[in-house]
Structures are given as structure tokens and as C-alpha cells.
Design an enzyme around this catalytic site. Structure first.
Site, PDB file in Angstrom:
ATOM      1  N   ARG A  30       0.803  -1.223   0.000  1.00 48.74           N
ATOM      2  CA  ARG A  30       0.000   0.000   0.000  1.00 48.74           C
ATOM      3  C   ARG A  30       0.838   1.276   0.000  1.00 48.74           C
ATOM      4  O   ARG A  30       0.463   2.279  -0.602  1.00 48.74           O
ATOM      5  CB  ARG A  30      -0.931   0.018   1.221  1.00 48.74           C
ATOM      6  CG  ARG A  30      -2.009  -1.046   1.184  1.00 48.74           C
ATOM      7  CD  ARG A  30      -2.993  -0.897   2.331  1.00 48.74           C
ATOM      8  NE  ARG A  30      -3.983  -1.961   2.306  1.00 48.74           N
ATOM      9  CZ  ARG A  30      -5.056  -1.968   1.532  1.00 48.74           C
ATOM     10  NH1 ARG A  30      -5.276  -0.950   0.713  1.00 48.74           N
ATOM     11  NH2 ARG A  30      -5.907  -2.975   1.565  1.00 48.74           N
ATOM     12  N   LYS A 190      -4.583 -23.266  15.582  1.00 47.51           N
ATOM     13  CA  LYS A 190      -3.213 -23.604  16.000  1.00 47.51           C
ATOM     14  C   LYS A 190      -2.484 -22.389  16.567  1.00 47.51           C
ATOM     15  O   LYS A 190      -1.606 -22.537  17.428  1.00 47.51           O
ATOM     16  CB  LYS A 190      -2.440 -24.224  14.838  1.00 47.51           C
ATOM     17  CG  LYS A 190      -2.307 -23.344  13.586  1.00 47.51           C
ATOM     18  CD  LYS A 190      -1.043 -22.506  13.569  1.00 47.51           C
ATOM     19  CE  LYS A 190      -1.002 -21.629  12.347  1.00 47.51           C
ATOM     20  NZ  LYS A 190       0.214 -20.779  12.302  1.00 47.51           N
ATOM     21  N   VAL A 278       2.063  -8.854  13.467  1.00 49.61           N
ATOM     22  CA  VAL A 278       0.797  -9.469  13.849  1.00 49.61           C
ATOM     23  C   VAL A 278       1.017 -10.841  14.480  1.00 49.61           C
ATOM     24  O   VAL A 278       1.801 -11.644  14.003  1.00 49.61           O
ATOM     25  CB  VAL A 278      -0.108  -9.619  12.611  1.00 49.61           C
ATOM     26  CG1 VAL A 278      -1.364 -10.399  12.958  1.00 49.61           C
ATOM     27  CG2 VAL A 278      -0.475  -8.255  12.057  1.00 49.61           C
ATOM     28  N   GLU A 280      -1.601 -13.562  15.067  1.00 52.29           N
ATOM     29  CA  GLU A 280      -3.017 -13.795  14.779  1.00 52.29           C
ATOM     30  C   GLU A 280      -3.745 -14.512  15.912  1.00 52.29           C
ATOM     31  O   GLU A 280      -4.957 -14.393  16.045  1.00 52.29           O
ATOM     32  CB  GLU A 280      -3.174 -14.592  13.480  1.00 52.29           C
ATOM     33  CG  GLU A 280      -2.878 -13.799  12.210  1.00 52.29           C
ATOM     34  CD  GLU A 280      -3.957 -12.780  11.868  1.00 52.29           C
ATOM     35  OE1 GLU A 280      -4.914 -12.620  12.646  1.00 52.29           O
ATOM     36  OE2 GLU A 280      -3.831 -12.135  10.813  1.00 52.29           O
TER      37      GLU A 280
END
Length: 335
Positions: A30, A190, A278, A280
């Protein structure tokens, strides 16, 4: 083959490096400044430092260029965003001429609790050939050219064949499956179990405890997956036990690092800031807990992690409570 990868984080960059050796690859991000810097320096210093970008790889912030690159023929479009970034990206793709879409993200969408394929269908409809590429794979090792094995899950057989042709190579083996739900559930849960394993390891509870947690965690993954329509055999494969073992035990695992930090008494905000990327499992834990409650599925380890992350529960007290649960039969249906 023409391939465009949308998302220039660690995993998108690593896959671009691997595929650029054999294909015509565009890597889109981006930020114009960031992508210009990567094009000049031939390196993604923000997310994957130390791994040079091949000269043939095109790094760009031009979204139209990335889409035009794959609009004709046998092009392959890969979304390398986080789960949180998948919906905004899919919305950008609305009305565009794209041949297909394969995503790499693992988790459930916050708020909606949707799996990635459900997000894509909601935004782009059901006619687009679409699927998920998953499995045990650390970005750094893929960028180094070290061996790994992945699985492409898609209902469309032609898309599965296309992805195998594109990604399968000297260092990457690609298997195929039509169990999209199973592959996505394995990849999502997981990460939560890796946080749990990091907590155990951070408390120095031993290898026996780690093995027990991973095994019973696999039962939780399977239980949820079957309830959502997945096949049990999928969780014995790369996107199930394979990814679970790697993420729970590998030192490169961000989710495992979250658990290690929690065991040391660090606030979650501090851990996330230190990681810089990140994890998750943090985003996913609340969504999976809510989904399990809606489906009336027992997921005690997942619930325990969510309690530590969001409800202020003590890691040590939580482990003691898990160990104190009443004995029961060992089975997928038992908790």
C-alpha cells in the site's frame, strides 16, 4: 506464469522471493514510499531484513498494475494480508477483472467470526475461483530457500492445479485438498494453541506437558472443524498437525512468543509492541471462543487462553484449573 502478490509483509515477500525464481512476479504494497524503498534497496527491511529481493521481482504500490499483470491467461492472484486486512482488500477487488484469488491468512475475522473464505464469498460472491494456501511455513525459512510443504485448498479443481503448478518447486512441495473449511480451521486455532504452549514453556513445565497440550489441542481443532463441516482427516495433514507442531514449538513463532511473554508476567500490550508484527492468535482467540460457545463445543484450552488474554486470568492458576478438570475418555468428542 504471471503472479501478483497483494501484501508486502513477511510472508508475502518470502513467497514472492521464492516464486520470482521461476515466474513473472509482482509484489504490491500500500505504501508508495515503502515500496519505492524496497525497489531501490532490493530488500524488505521492515518485515524481512537480510533477504535480498530478486532482480526480476517487481515491487510496486500501483494496484492497477498488479491486477493488470494477472488479468489475462493463467495469471494467479495471491492475497498476503492478515485476516483483518482481507475484507478491505476484497472490497478493493470488487468490480475488477481478476482471474482468481488465493489467500495466505490464518484466523477468524474479529467481530463477524467468519473464516477467510466466508469473507471472500460475502464480498466477491461465489463464482470467483478461490482458495487458501496454508501449512507449516515460517517466512524466513521460505525466503532462505529451505524445504517446506504446503496445501492448497479450493473447491475449484482447476485452481488447485494452477496453484500446484505455480508454487510447487525444488524447495516447496504443494499438496491439494478440497476441504477449505478444514484447512482454515487448522490454520486459525493452532495460533491460539501456540500461545498456550508458549505459556507452558515459559513456566518451565516440561516437554511432557507440551506434548499433552499439543495433542489435546489437536482434538479441539478437530472438534471445531467437524462441527463446521470439515473432514477429520484434514487435521492429520499439513494444515492440521503439521502447522500445529511448527507453530507451537518453533522459535520463530510469534504466537509462541506471546505465550512466553505472558508467562513472564508481561502485559499483552507490551508483548505486542515488542513483536512489532501481527500475532493472529491474539486476534483469533476471542472469535474462536465465541464460535465454540455458539456451537456448544468444548474447547477448554482455547477458552483458557482467551481468559488469560482478555479476562485477566493468571497463567499459573489457569494451568492448575486445566489439570484439575475431571478425567474422561480420550476422544475427539470428549473434552
Amino acid at each position: 506464469m504471471r503472479i501478483s502478490i497483494l501484501g508486502a509483509g513477511a510472508w508475502g515477500t518470502a513467497l514472492a522471493i521464492a516464486l520470482a525464481e521461476r515466474h513473472d512476479v509482482v509484489l504490491w504494497g500500500r505504501s508508495e514510499d515503502a515500496m519505492a524503498q524496497r525497489a531501490r534497496s532490493x530488500e524488505n527491511t521492515a518485515y524481512l531484513p537480510g533477504h535480498p529481493l530478486p532482480a526480476a521481482l517487481k515491487a510496486t504500490a500501483d494496484f492497477s498494475l498488479a491486477l493488470d499483470h494477472v488479468a489475462q491467461g493463467d495469471g494467479l492472484l495471491i492475497a498476503a494480508t492478515s485476516v483483518a486486512g482481507l475484507r478491505p482488500l476484497a472490497q478493493q477487488l470488487q468490480g475488477k477483472a481478476i482471474p482468481n484469488l488465493v489467500w495466505l491468512c490464518k484466523g477468524l475475522e474479529e467481530g463477524s467470526g467468519l473464516l477467510p473464505h466466508q469473507v471472500v464469498r460475502e464480498v466477491l460472491g461465489t463464482q470467483l475461483p478461490a482458495g487458501v494456501l496454508s501449512g507449516p511455513s515460517f517466512a524466513q525459512e521460505v525466503a532462505q530457500g529451505l524445504p517446506c510443504a504446503l496445501v492448497i485448498a479450493a473447491e475449484d479443481a482447476a485452481l488447485r492445479e494452477l496453484v500446484v503448478a505455480a508454487v510447487h518447486g525444488p524447495a516447496i512441495r504443494v499438496y491439494s485438498s478440497d476441504d477449505v473449511v478444514g484447512v482454515e480451521v487448522g490454520g486459525a486455532v493452532k495460533n491460539i494453541l501456540a500461545i498456550a504452549t508458549g505459556i507452558l514453556d515459559g513456566m518451565s513445565l516440561g516437554l511432557n506437558a507440551r506434548a499433552a497440550l499439543i495433542t489435546r489441542g489437536l482434538a479441539e481443532i478437530t472438534r471445531l472443524g467437524i462441527a463446521l463441516g470439515a473432514r477429520a482427516e484434514t487435521f492429520m495433514g499439513l494444515a492440521g498437525v503439521g502447522d500445529l507442531i511448527l507453530t507451537c514449538t518453533g522459535d520463530l513463532s510469534r504466537n509462541r512468543k506471546v505465550g512466553l511473554g505472558l508467562a513472564q508476567g508481561k502485559p499483552l500490550e507490551t508483548i505486542v509492541t515488542e513483536l512489532g508484527h501481527v500475532a493472529e492468535g491474539v486476534r483469533c482467540a476471542a472469535a474462536v471462543r465465541n464460535l465454540a460457545q455458539q456451537l456448544q463445543i468444548e474447547m477448554p484450552i482455547t477458552n483458557a487462553v482467551a481468559g488469560i488474554l482478555f479476562d485477566g486470568h493468571s497463567p499459573r492458576a489457569t494451568v492448575e484449573q486445566l489439570l484439575a478438570r475431571h478425567p474422561r475418555d480420550e476422544s475427539i468428542s470428549a473434552s
